[in-house]
Design a protein around this motif. Structure first.
Motif, PDB file in Angstrom:
ATOM      1  N   VAL A  47      19.807   1.257  -5.095  1.00 19.01           N
ATOM      2  CA  VAL A  47      21.667   0.954  -4.740  1.00 19.01           C
ATOM      3  C   VAL A  47      22.106   1.602  -5.700  1.00 19.01           C
ATOM      4  O   VAL A  47      22.333   2.416  -6.133  1.00 19.01           O
ATOM      5  N   GLN A  63      22.018  -8.633  -0.963  1.00 18.87           N
ATOM      6  CA  GLN A  63      23.148  -8.707  -1.243  1.00 18.87           C
ATOM      7  C   GLN A  63      23.226  -8.979  -2.584  1.00 18.87           C
ATOM      8  O   GLN A  63      24.308  -8.994  -3.089  1.00 18.87           O
ATOM      9  N   THR A  70      20.803   0.250   3.815  1.00 17.53           N
ATOM     10  CA  THR A  70      20.433   0.100   2.541  1.00 17.53           C
ATOM     11  C   THR A  70      18.822  -0.576   2.511  1.00 17.53           C
ATOM     12  O   THR A  70      18.195   0.222   0.999  1.00 17.53           O
ATOM     13  N   ILE A  87      22.314  -7.393  -5.219  1.00 16.32           N
ATOM     14  CA  ILE A  87      23.106  -5.788  -5.965  1.00 16.32           C
ATOM     15  C   ILE A  87      23.889  -6.372  -6.390  1.00 16.32           C
ATOM     16  O   ILE A  87      24.901  -5.942  -7.038  1.00 16.32           O
ATOM     17  N   ALA A 142      18.201  -3.521  -4.587  1.00 16.51           N
ATOM     18  CA  ALA A 142      19.576  -3.665  -6.037  1.00 16.51           C
ATOM     19  C   ALA A 142      18.839  -2.913  -7.021  1.00 16.51           C
ATOM     20  O   ALA A 142      19.560  -1.755  -7.473  1.00 16.51           O
ATOM     21  N   ARG A 181      25.786  -5.727 -10.119  1.00 15.19           N
ATOM     22  CA  ARG A 181      26.862  -4.874 -10.378  1.00 15.19           C
ATOM     23  C   ARG A 181      28.011  -5.760 -11.502  1.00 15.19           C
ATOM     24  O   ARG A 181      27.845  -5.506 -12.477  1.00 15.19           O
TER      25      ARG A 181
END
Ligand code: ZN
Length: 288
Positions: free
Chosen positions: A117, A72, A29, A75, A114, A79
């Motif tokens: 992604v 992470q 990623t 990310i 992020a 979301r």
């Protein structure tokens, strides 16, 4: 380092948000932004001494783990922002990290990863980066230089790090010692422009607190009250424009980690006030 754990306990104690712990972002990623060469050096601890000096932090497995967790975290926060309108990372905003190397305490560029992604998943196309850390957002300026879908807005100390400042979509340079009135007037003028030009479906807010007076690296002179108004202005403006907002920390180097964490907490307190409808639509603007 202690600012992170202290901030997390403030958020928990005051019930500012529900905390979700991230896992380490997969290496594949991170490759959406960073080069294989840099990542293998980071993974194996084989970075050149000059690269480690540029990073400003000694390499260790713990540093790599922390950077992957923080990435992470951004990310995940993005979301949550897309689901609820607001999400935040109690770390991240490491905006000096470039595709082929880290610098200025920034190992991985979490906001860039992020963004890539969520774009790759088709969740968003146009993204706005509102970077109010006192230092120029050179990493994001480079990563998104030729991407018309990502609007990068950086308001920063002109004479401060980094020496080389590649152009963002919008750069607002500040002189040393700028205080609340001038700062908030410039932000009130340029933030609406950035929001409009970006036509974004998602925003990242790099809410660095190194703009506050007394910061060891900042050279500006905002008061804590000015900081509070800054955070409110950004969150309210994005909400009014209907753009989900992801808060990430970025820098802060006050006299103690506790003081730094206390300043970082302001953005999350402002977020809670926003969610509860306690931020009025048009707060008084500063007068010259
Ligand atoms: Zn900074």
């Amino acid at each position: 380092m202690r600012k992170f754990s202290t901030l997390a306990s403030i958020v928990r104690t005051e019930g500012l948000a529900e905390i979700v712990e991230p896992s380490e972002v997969p290496w594949a990623t991170i490759e959406l932004v960073h080069t294989e060469r840099y990542l293998s050096g980071l993974r194996d601890g084989t970075l050149e001494p000059a690269e480690v000096r540029r990073l400003g932090l000694p390499w260790s497995p713990a540093l790599v783990r922390r950077s992957r967790l923080a990435t992470q975290g951004s990310i995940n926060a993005a979301r949550f922002a897309l689901e609820d309108g607001l999400g935040g990372n109690l770390a991240g905003g490491t905006h000096h990290a470039l595709p082929d190397g880290g610098e200025g305490f920034c190992v991985l560029n979490d906001v860039a990863v992020a963004t890539r992604v969520l774009q790759a998943e088709g969740r968003v196309r146009r993204v706005l980066v509102v970077d109010l850390d006192v230092h120029h957002g050179n990493g994001n300026a480079v990563v998104f230089a030729n991407d018309p879908d990502v609007f990068t807005f950086s308001m920063h100390g002109e004479k401060n790090f980094p020496l080389k400042k590649p152009p963002s979509s919008l750069d607002v340079p500040l002189q040393d010692h700028v205080g609340d009135v001038a700062y908030l007037a410039l932000l009130a003028r340029w933030l609406p422009y950035a929001i409009e030009r970006s036509r974004a479906e998602l925003a990242f807010y790099l809410a660095g607190v190194d703009v506050v007076i007394g910061d060891r690296y900042g050279r500006l002179a905002l008061t804590p009250e000015g900081l509070r108004r800054r955070d409110e202005l950004v969150l309210r403006s994005l909400r009014t424009a209907g753009i989900p907002c992801t808060i990430v920390l970025a820098g802060g180097y006050a006299a103690s980690p506790e003081r730094t964490a206390e300043l970082h907490a302001e953005a999350f307190r402002a977020a809670r006030r926003l969610v509860r409808g306690e931020l009025c639509e048009s707060a008084p603007t500063p007068h010259e």
